[in-house]
Write an enzyme that holds these catalytic residues in place. Sequence first.
Site: not given
Length: 342
Positions: A234-235
């Site tokens: 994620h991210n």
Amino acid sequence: MRVDEIARHLNAAYDGAGDLKITGAATLESAGPEEIAFVGNRKAAAQAAESRAGCLIAPSDFPTGRTVIRVDDPRASFATAIGLLYPRPPVIPGAHPTAVIAPDAEIAASAAIGPHAVIRARAHIGERTTIGPHCTIGPDTRIGADCLLHAHVTIYEKVSIGDRAVLHSGCVLGADGFGFVRGPNGYQKFPQIGRVEIGDDVEIGANSCVDRAALGVTRIGDGVKLDNLVHIAHNCSIGRHVVIAAQTGLSGGVVVEDYAVIGGQVGIGDKARIESGAVLGSGCGILTSKIVRKGQVVWGTPARPLKEYLEQLANLARLPKLRKRLAEMEKRFGPEPDRENG
């Protein structure tokens, strides 16, 4: 396709039989009289005299005497020639009768939807894109033009994919990131409500995963190539034209800048930054928040500059000899006194 036609597509000069028909591509060792091969280095040049290939793609200084297409980068030109000889099958527009398509999905008339594919609400499928058998396309997902999704690709909601993407079987885009908060009663899930954005000309290998952001966006830039079994958490933010080999994992919030090269089985800790053009050797480990500087080549765990890593390997290789010498000295002069214990 004839030799002169291939040369014209490559914008290159050729020697020899321009009207020779080329039916396939092969290695120097196995190529036959109607096949094309390439000469990429000195060793290959030495082997070329024994090759039965009908045509060679070779550097401009390659000797005369046979049919040769002369280029600056034989390997890249050979890749182009393979694309000419083995084009992708044409897209046959339409949806298979077993496909399940939401009424409000937008599917270009020139797109192809395979057997048992599922296209959910408000999904958008671009021109000439092929969705393979058993693919699942989540709600509010946008897929650009000329993409190819092989069988069993899963795309969660609100994923955006650019043009000319190739997604291999089993890859998953937009699954929840690994986000949990420890509380008095154990781990509580941190909701993953972000998105995934994939650029143009991206290829993602079989069984690779790109997780959605917890908040914001997980971003994959134009021209990125991910091998099989790669995990992007994620991210993460991956720049343009980055290549990542198999079994590599990026933890949350990692930034990889343009043209970086990451070898196989590399592990990258949270919020590390890999600057433009850096090279991470296979199997190396990047610690949390570590910065690998622009153009730097690193290896080992923890990762360190290649020269330093090789020096340490050389020193380790000398240890058995040093141990043997020490044993001989102790036998001759007696063991070294234990100063620590008097």
